[in-house]
Design a protein around this motif. Structure first.
Motif, PDB file in Angstrom:
ATOM      1  N   SER B  45       0.838  -1.203   0.000  1.00  0.00           N
ATOM      2  CA  SER B  45       0.000   0.000   0.000  1.00  0.00           C
ATOM      3  C   SER B  45       0.868   1.246   0.000  1.00  0.00           C
ATOM      4  O   SER B  45       0.535   2.244  -0.635  1.00  0.00           O
ATOM      5  N   ASP B 160      -6.135  -0.871  -4.551  1.00  0.00           N
ATOM      6  CA  ASP B 160      -5.554  -1.383  -3.306  1.00  0.00           C
ATOM      7  C   ASP B 160      -6.472  -2.434  -2.708  1.00  0.00           C
ATOM      8  O   ASP B 160      -7.455  -2.112  -2.064  1.00  0.00           O
ATOM      9  N   GLU B 161      -6.150  -3.678  -2.936  1.00  0.00           N
ATOM     10  CA  GLU B 161      -6.938  -4.816  -2.462  1.00  0.00           C
ATOM     11  C   GLU B 161      -8.434  -4.567  -2.635  1.00  0.00           C
ATOM     12  O   GLU B 161      -9.193  -4.628  -1.673  1.00  0.00           O
TER      13      GLU B 161
HETATM   14 MG   LIG Z   1      -2.295  -2.468   2.342  1.00  0.00          MG
END
Ligand SMILES: [Mg+2]
Ligand SMILES: Nc1ncnc2c1ncn2[C@@H]1O[C@H](COP(=O)(O)OP(=O)(O)OP(=O)(O)O)[C@@H](O)[C@H]1O
Lengths: 269, 370
Positions: B45, B160-161
């Protein structure tokens, strides 16, 4: 049974709060001459007292002054307090906690203490008898900052980041994301500020001498105390009623948010 | 056109003793779908958010199409991002959420409308346009978030995910949808996940990150078939690759690898003139993936198998079409993954073989030996 007693107590409390108000409302419409004589329903109802108020003092101008002062104070408190609240809640900078502490400290200093220095300052600036003098000292409020900070802290950071990615600067994030998401806080701070500003007597008394610049409560006080009302209770009460009506209207209108705001800040704080 | 280049990028948090991202250099081609994978806390991240401009870069340089963007605020980077928990604006309906970025940039009203409707059609969210985010399911919310990202037609997409809050079925579906969308839009995309299945299926190229350092960068196939070190070898692949401490031996003329009291012949890729690269007495790590271990009696033709190894099945875990066997052969523990058409129970004794041509050798430092 228990409930009944509880309700009785509540009703008593409510009556004791509302009685002076009802009495005032009643006196204001009682026909001249009878006032104060024998409680309720002793004579005809009339708007004569209201006419007398408008006849004897420039209440229209005072109403305008009050509206200008209270509205601009409220707008400015909402803007600046939320600005500071946003910074304290969501921006990272060194000394943030210290600033917050200082804000809290100012809440503990009684207002009377700063009155004289404030007055001197306004005189030095030559802002007596002006809107600037009436508004400037109250343009931001520690209580507002506190309420906004507490409300803003619970708004997820992801929203800020998403807004930044979508092209917002910090000010835009505040106005287009945080304001709409904190309506109860906005209304709470707004009403409290408006009410305080609207009811303020002491400060206008200090910085305003000219009658054209006087606010409603100031005008009514001078009017009652200064003897222009001729000591007539009915006329004084009619003037006071005029003072209260805008606040009642605002409160009724925003009641839902107001209670929500008080309740939520209470829990989260 | 959008080529993203990281040059020796460093991220240091004051509160952490070690740098979170350490001199990361990476070039991402125009239109490429790059997936960043790694264990939790490895800095995925952080890398993404530095590119987005949401956090500052301590040292190094990031550029898009040759333009240095290291210090630009997010709004001037022409990048959009899809967040794990969607980050939709709760007070706006779907339409306004999607239109938000365009409005902020002052696009004309009719153009906004055209683009929002186009994006909505692409994602199948037209019926939702006038709903508020709290009325949407997770999958719908994620579609809206993707819609908000694509409507501006940015140079680079960041994810992000984005699927980790969805259930397994929805995840598979959205995975395919995002891949399809990417092929259609042909924009550069960087996708962070800790789910290797997502990484393998979606990536043009994947980067395995560990402790802020790139362990390996390559196509999913390269990373699966030729992991550069033991970290990558065990991180990618499920169940993870079996690793055994091994020693090179040439006792009795035949070169081989000694693992415990078992001696394996040298894998073919090593014995073809490469034997000299292993030194007698040095420590190596021998790796074999569970799916490259077969039952001795069911070996496929063409597999370069070692001699059968008798072992006990300590546990058989059925995965539906596969069964994972936890085996033990005289103290040597390993996992084998077999097709489910052969009945094996816990406690059975079976004979297995390793497919040597699929095995891996790592040096003492964990780096790939050959
Ligand atoms: Mg992360
Ligand atoms: N604001 C911060 N201050 C200090 N350390 C931080 C901060 N943000 C992240 N870190 C640290 O940086 C490291 C990397 O965090 P990062 O969020 O990039 O990990 P990640 O790979 O995305 O993990 P995950 O898969 O759990 O999301 C972590 O060890 C984390 O503790």
């Amino acid at each position: 049974m228990k409930k009944l007693i509880l309700y009785l107590i509540l009703v008593c409390a409510a009556v004791s709060f509302i009685y002076p108000f009802l009495w005032m409302a009643y006196i204001s419409v009682e026909s001249v001459g009878d006032s104060g004589a024998a409680g309720f329903l002793s004579s005809f109802l009339t708007l004569g007292n209201y006419k007398a108020v408008f006849r004897e003092i420039p209440i229209g101008r005072a109403l305008l002054n009050s509206a200008v002062v209270a509205l601009s104070t409220t707008a400015s408190v909402l803007f600046f307090s939320s600005l500071v609240g946003y910074a304290l809640a969501k921006l990272r900078f060194s000394g943030r906690e210290t600033v917050f502490l200082i804000v809290l400290l100012t809440m503990m200093i009684p207002g009377q203490l700063t009155l004289i220095p404030l007055y001197t300052l306004i005189v030095k600036l030559g802002w007596t008898d002006s809107y600037a003098g009436l508004v400037a000292p109250w343009m931001i409020s520690a209580m507002g900052i506190l309420i906004f900070r507490q409300t803003f802290i619970s708004i997820p950071n992801d929203l800020i980041e998403a807004a930044r990615m979508e092209g917002c600067g910090e000010l835009r994030i505040l106005t287009s994301i945080f304001w709409p998401l904190s309506k109860p806080a906005m209304v709470t701070v707004g009403i409290i500020t408006f009410m305080n500003s609207w009811n303020e007597v002491l400060w206008p008394m200090m910085v305003v001498r000219r009658q054209e610049m006087m606010t409603m409560p100031q005008m009514i006080t001078t009017f009652s105390v200064g003897g222009q009302s001729g000591g007539e209770l009915g006329v004084e009460m009619a003037a006071s009623m005029l003072l209260i009506i805008p606040i009642l209207a605002a409160y009724t209108f925003f009641q839902k948010y107001f209670i929500e705001g008080i309740a939520s800040t209470g829990i989260k704080g | 056109m959008a080529k993203v280049i990281f040059e020796k990028v460093v991220k240091r948090y004051q509160s952490n003793a070690r740098d979170t991202v350490r001199e990361l250099s990476l070039a991402i081609d125009d239109g490429e779908f790059l997936v960043l994978v790694g264990p939790s806390g490895c800095g995925k991240s952080t890398v993404l958010r530095m590119l987005a401009g949401l956090i500052s870069v301590t040292d190094g340089k990031i550029s898009i199409d040759g333009k240095d963007i290291t210090r630009l605020p997010p709004k001037d980077r022409d990048i959009s991002m899809v967040f794990q928990n969607y980050a939709l604006f709760p007070h706006l309906d779907v339409y306004d959420n999607v239109a938000f970025g365009l409005k902020m940039r002052g696009a004309p009203k009719n153009e906004i409308d055209d683009r929002v409707r186009e994006a909505a059609a692409l994602l199948g969210i037209e019926p939702l346009l006038h709903k508020k985010p709290k009325e949407l399911s997770g999958g719908q919310s994620q579609r809206v978030a993707v819609g908000r990202a694509i409507v501006r037609r940015p140079k680079v997409f960041l994810f992000d995910e984005p699927l980790s809050n969805l259930d397994a079925k929805m995840r598979t579906q959205m995975r395919a949808e995002i891949s399809r969308l990417h092929r259609r839009l042909k924009a550069t995309a960087i996708y962070v996940t800790h789910d290797q299945c997502e990484a393998m299926t979606m990536a043009d190229r994947m980067v395995v990150l560990h402790d802020g350092v790139i362990e390996q960068c390559g196509t999913p196939h390269e990373i699966y078939s030729a992991p550069r070190n033991t970290f990558v070898a065990t991180f990618i692949g499920s169940p993870p690759m079996n690793l055994f401490a091994a020693e090179f031996t040439s006792a009795g003329g035949a070169a081989g690898l000694k693992i415990n009291n078992l001696t394996l012949p040298l894998p073919p890729q090593l014995s073809a003139g490469g034997a000299a690269r292993l030194e007698t007495g040095r420590k190596y790590t021998f790796g074999i993936r569970p799916e490259h271990i077969y039952l001795a009696e069911r070996i496929f033709p063409g597999v370069n198998a070692c001699a059968p190894l008798a072992c006990e099945v300590e546990l058989a875990e059925s995965m539906g079409n596969d069964v994972v066997l936890h085996c033990n052969s005289g103290g040597l523990a390993f996992q084998a993954s077999l097709k489910h058409d052969f009945p094996v129970k816990s406690g059975d004794r079976i004979n297995v073989v390793f497919a040597l041509d699929k095995s891996h050798i790592f040096g003492e430092n964990g780096e790939r030996g050959i």
